[in-house]
Scaffold this motif. Structure first.
Motif, PDB file in Angstrom:
ATOM      1  N   TYR A   1       0.923  -1.165  -0.104  1.00 24.49           N
ATOM      2  CA  TYR A   1       0.051   0.082   0.114  1.00 24.49           C
ATOM      3  C   TYR A   1       0.812   1.066   0.053  1.00 24.49           C
ATOM      4  O   TYR A   1       1.931   1.077   0.563  1.00 24.49           O
ATOM      5  CB  TYR A   1      -0.842  -0.068   1.302  1.00 24.49           C
ATOM      6  CG  TYR A   1      -2.023  -1.151   1.128  1.00 24.49           C
ATOM      7  CD1 TYR A   1      -3.059  -1.036   0.574  1.00 24.49           C
ATOM      8  CD2 TYR A   1      -1.534  -2.363   1.634  1.00 24.49           C
ATOM      9  CE1 TYR A   1      -3.924  -2.297   0.415  1.00 24.49           C
ATOM     10  CE2 TYR A   1      -2.340  -3.518   1.540  1.00 24.49           C
ATOM     11  CZ  TYR A   1      -3.297  -3.478   1.095  1.00 24.49           C
ATOM     12  OH  TYR A   1      -4.336  -4.482   1.241  1.00 24.49           O
TER      13      TYR A   1
ATOM     14  N   PHE B   1      -4.985   7.972   2.246  1.00 22.76           N
ATOM     15  CA  PHE B   1      -6.100   8.133   1.299  1.00 22.76           C
ATOM     16  C   PHE B   1      -7.473   7.885   1.698  1.00 22.76           C
ATOM     17  O   PHE B   1      -7.554   7.403   2.871  1.00 22.76           O
ATOM     18  CB  PHE B   1      -5.786   6.974   0.237  1.00 22.76           C
ATOM     19  CG  PHE B   1      -6.615   6.813  -0.795  1.00 22.76           C
ATOM     20  CD1 PHE B   1      -6.325   7.642  -2.125  1.00 22.76           C
ATOM     21  CD2 PHE B   1      -7.650   6.011  -0.890  1.00 22.76           C
ATOM     22  CE1 PHE B   1      -7.254   7.576  -2.951  1.00 22.76           C
ATOM     23  CE2 PHE B   1      -8.482   5.726  -1.781  1.00 22.76           C
ATOM     24  CZ  PHE B   1      -8.499   6.491  -3.117  1.00 22.76           C
TER      25      PHE B   1
ATOM     26  N   TRP C   1     -15.254  -1.129  -4.524  1.00 17.49           N
ATOM     27  CA  TRP C   1     -13.969  -0.990  -3.778  1.00 17.49           C
ATOM     28  C   TRP C   1     -14.022  -2.031  -2.636  1.00 17.49           C
ATOM     29  O   TRP C   1     -14.815  -2.446  -2.111  1.00 17.49           O
ATOM     30  CB  TRP C   1     -13.606   0.194  -2.908  1.00 17.49           C
ATOM     31  CG  TRP C   1     -13.065   1.310  -3.681  1.00 17.49           C
ATOM     32  CD1 TRP C   1     -13.990   2.214  -4.938  1.00 17.49           C
ATOM     33  CD2 TRP C   1     -11.785   1.854  -3.820  1.00 17.49           C
ATOM     34  NE1 TRP C   1     -13.308   2.949  -5.379  1.00 17.49           N
ATOM     35  CE2 TRP C   1     -11.922   2.946  -4.830  1.00 17.49           C
ATOM     36  CE3 TRP C   1     -10.748   1.812  -3.226  1.00 17.49           C
ATOM     37  CZ2 TRP C   1     -10.776   3.701  -5.216  1.00 17.49           C
ATOM     38  CZ3 TRP C   1      -9.565   2.410  -3.698  1.00 17.49           C
ATOM     39  CH2 TRP C   1      -9.737   3.428  -4.498  1.00 17.49           C
TER      40      TRP C   1
ATOM     41  N   ARG D   1      -4.091   3.506  -0.010  1.00 15.25           N
ATOM     42  CA  ARG D   1      -4.736   2.841  -1.116  1.00 15.25           C
ATOM     43  C   ARG D   1      -3.479   1.705  -1.582  1.00 15.25           C
ATOM     44  O   ARG D   1      -2.304   2.135  -1.291  1.00 15.25           O
ATOM     45  CB  ARG D   1      -4.771   3.718  -2.327  1.00 15.25           C
ATOM     46  CG  ARG D   1      -5.238   2.934  -3.685  1.00 15.25           C
ATOM     47  CD  ARG D   1      -5.919   4.142  -4.637  1.00 15.25           C
ATOM     48  NE  ARG D   1      -6.196   3.351  -5.705  1.00 15.25           N
ATOM     49  CZ  ARG D   1      -6.777   3.651  -6.869  1.00 15.25           C
ATOM     50  NH1 ARG D   1      -6.935   5.041  -7.026  1.00 15.25           N
ATOM     51  NH2 ARG D   1      -7.170   2.755  -7.681  1.00 15.25           N
TER      52      ARG D   1
ATOM     53  N   ILE E   1      -8.343  -0.473  -0.491  1.00 20.15           N
ATOM     54  CA  ILE E   1      -7.803   0.424   0.492  1.00 20.15           C
ATOM     55  C   ILE E   1      -7.633  -0.493   1.736  1.00 20.15           C
ATOM     56  O   ILE E   1      -8.499  -1.232   2.208  1.00 20.15           O
ATOM     57  CB  ILE E   1      -8.551   1.678   0.681  1.00 20.15           C
ATOM     58  CG1 ILE E   1      -8.043   2.666   1.867  1.00 20.15           C
ATOM     59  CG2 ILE E   1      -9.951   1.336   1.103  1.00 20.15           C
ATOM     60  CD1 ILE E   1      -8.570   3.948   1.906  1.00 20.15           C
TER      61      ILE E   1
END
Length: 120
Positions: free
Chosen positions: A27, A32, A60, A92, A101
């Motif tokens: 990540y 984010f 997502w 993210r 995420i």
């Protein structure tokens, strides 16, 4: 000696993918945030997972903490009804093709759940 080596190799083969999947290395380092409407929720092991439809239509994967950390945050399954508005704050995934995420803080409706309180 040979049996010990086989056991060690087998244990490594199992542990390495798990460590890579659940660590933070995949990540971005910068913060984010994403928001959307909850479609589905799973709070089981190895970590919780929400499916959240963003305003642009993308769905997502909102990765949560392991079950013990979810319980410490006092997030309960009853708060996660399909259709509720979700805001996930975290990091993210490095692969821009993945809508994913890793969440540090989760806002469900008007309530905030701190999944990783030790992270800045």
């Amino acid at each position: 000696m040979r049996h010990a080596l086989i056991i060690l190799l087998a244990a490594s083969a199992i542990a390495l993918p798990a460590a890579a999947h659940h660590g933070w290395a995949g990540y971005h380092g910068e913060d984010f945030k994403m928001s959307g409407v909850l479609q589905a929720a799973e709070l089981g092991a190895p970590h919780g997972l929400l499916k959240v439809k963003a305003r642009d239509g993308g769905v997502w994967d909102v990765m949560l903490a392991p079950p013990a950390a979810i319980q410490r945050s006092v997030l309960e399954r009853s708060a996660l009804s399909p259709g509720v508005r979700i805001t996930a704050r975290g990091h993210r995934h490095r692969d821009p093709a993945r809508l994913e995420i890793k969440t540090e803080r989760l806002v469900v409706g008007q309530r905030t759940y701190d999944l990783y309180p030790a992270r800045p």
